[in-house]
Design an enzyme around this catalytic site. Structure first.
Site: not given
Ligand code: 6PG
Length: 478
Positions: A11, A13, A78, A130, A132, A184, A187-188, A191, A289
């Site tokens: 994979g 990408a 996913a 995480s 990016g 994770k 974590h998001n 975020e 959002r």
């Molecule tokens: C990371 C980010 C990464 C991505 C997410 C959030 O930890 O590197 O969280 O996983 O930016 O997909 O994206 P969305 O805002 O599109 O949900």
């Protein structure tokens, strides 16, 4: 084909490609594969000099090029695509081989896959990654789950390619089966909360002070020198000072105000509802959002719903900026406190035994929420590994103690002046709720007993009771 690759990545990408380059740059012979061979070829053509790659066109050759026990990183979308790649891989693998799913998988899928593959003698390691594109290449934060045995051979490689803070890798074994992807996911969620809080702070400075994006960018740059120092504050300062080349306007002003998401925030909130953990900051950030993207509703409301709002009267500019900063820091502490509560609840529910201090440690570098204050979270859990509430750690009690008056001023001014601050406000409401000696939940229990005989407990004696509301109002013990 001689099996000499120490790790393989399928994979290619951007995330997979960068992870593969990161392995190769750290001296690992890296097998690479992609569904369309053109991507594999372009990786070798563009970055072959990064290290020792073994490209393969077929999955069979790819697997055969990896030494045993094989470590195969799957970096595809996913859901269905991940299942499809696993199905293709499994017949080619042998007992003890390890599949590493480094995508943003939903943790129940990871639990299912881990259980299915365990029966076949194959380790499945759902791994949060995480940071990016940039992190994948230069050092991400890595959150691997799965069986502890798999970490013995895999862990050192992942730690090697992860970000380092003070020489400490931002990678550690999280816990069994889906624990890595769960962490994770949270974590998001954090975020999302962090980003929404920053956006609200920006809006308050914009509307309260009438400040330009450039000026607000400078304020964020200043904040980034103190307790708020973090990747997200740093990029905010940068974004706000960026000028659109086409129009000469502030970039932030030419971007459509509808926030999208790929779904990890939504998963975090859904799971919190299942576990009964109030992650209100993350939930409000996720709903904010959704509100921004509610196009017909917004069109029906703009200019129609009365505001009856006041107008900002700020006499002391610096004091207002400091109030916003403190409100932001306090709300941020609430978001993390709630996220760590969710990790604790899931750890208990699924028997993962997650070390929360270690999670804060591996989030100090590489990941999107990396921040100076994560050190403080690690220290808090070092002081007390069973800390029931992060906010109640002495350091954080002091932080919110210093911030709470500012927080109240900001949330009330925002409400009076009609500026939406769902994350700031809900975080303050949580703070006041969790510290309240008595909550009006007693009335809810009474109402439930009234209409549904759902029973209640009393403050003055043990037992479960019901009142005969519509008869003689006598009380019986259930
Ligand atoms: C990371 C980010 C990464 C991505 C997410 C959030 O930890 O590197 O969280 O996983 O930016 O997909 O994206 P969305 O805002 O599109 O949900």
């Amino acid at each position: 084909m001689s099996a000499r690759a120490q790790i393989g990545v399928t994979g290619l990408a951007v995330m997979g490609r960068n992870l593969a380059r990161n392995f190769a740059r750290h001296g690992y012979t890296t097998a690479v594969h992609n569904r369309s061979y053109a991507k594999t070829e372009s990786l070798i053509a563009d970055h072959g000099s990064d290290g020792d790659f073994i490209p393969s066109e077929s999955m069979a050759d790819f697997v055969a090029s990896i030494e045993r026990p094989r470590k195969v990183v799957v970096m595809v979308k996913a859901g269905g695509p991940t299942d499809a790649v696993i199905a293709e891989l499994v017949p080619l693998l042998e007992q003890g081989d390890i599949i590493i799913d480094a995508g943003n998988a939903h943790f129940p899928d990871t639990r299912r896959r881990e259980a299915e593959l365990k029966e076949k003698g194959i380790h499945f390691v759902g791994t949060g990654v995480s940071g990016g594109e940039e992190g994948a290449l230069n050092g991400p934060s890595i959150m691997p789950g799965g069986a502890p045995e798999s970490y013995e051979t895999l862990g050192p490689i992942l730690e090697d390619i992860s970000a380092k803070v003070d020489g400490v890798p931002c990678c550690t074994y999280v816990g069994p089966d889906g624990a890595g992807h769960f962490v994770k996911m949270v974590h998001n969620g954090i975020e999302y909360a962090d980003m929404q809080l920053i956006a609200e702070a920006y809006d308050l400075l914009k509307q309260g002070l009438g400040a330009s994006a450039q000026e607000i960018g400078e304020i964020f740059a200043e904040w980034n020198k103190g307790d708020l120092e973090s990747f997200l504050i740093e990029i905010t300062a940068d974004v706000l000072q960026h000028v659109d080349a086409e129009t000469g306007k502030a970039f932030v002003d030419i971007v459509l105000d509808r926030a999208e998401q790929k779904g990890t925030g939504r998963w975090t909130v859904q799971n919190a509802l299942d576990l009964g953990v109030p992650i209100t900051g993350i939930a409000e950030a996720t709903f904010a959002r959704a509100l921004s993207g509610s196009v017909p509703q917004r069109a029906a409301a703009v200019g129609v719903l009365p505001a009856e709002a006041g107008s900002w009267e700020i006499t002391d500019r610096d004091a207002f900026i400091e109030d916003v900063r403190r409100a932001l820091y306090s709300s941020k502490v609430v978001a993390y406190s709630q996220g760590f509560d969710q990790i604790a609840a899931a750890s208990e529910e699924f028997g993962w035994d997650i070390d929360r201090g270690a999670m804060a440690r591996i989030w100090r570098g590489g990941c999107i929420i990396r921040a100076r204050f994560l050190n403080r979270i690690t220290e808090a859990y070092e002081r007390d590994e069973n800390l029931p509430l992060l906010l109640a750690d002495p350091y954080f009690t002091k932080v919110v103690g210093e911030g709470v008056a500012s927080w109240r001023r900001i949330v009330s001014q925002a409400a009076l002046n009609g500026v939406p601050t769902p994350a700031f406000s809900s975080s303050l409401a949580y703070y006041d709720g969790v510290r309240a000696e008595r909550l009006p939940a007693s009335l809810i229990q009474a109402q439930r007993d009234f209409f549904g005989a759902h029973t209640y407990q009393r403050v003055d004696k043990p037992g479960v009771f019901h009142t005969e509301w519509t008869r003689d109002r006598s009380e019986t013990e259930a």
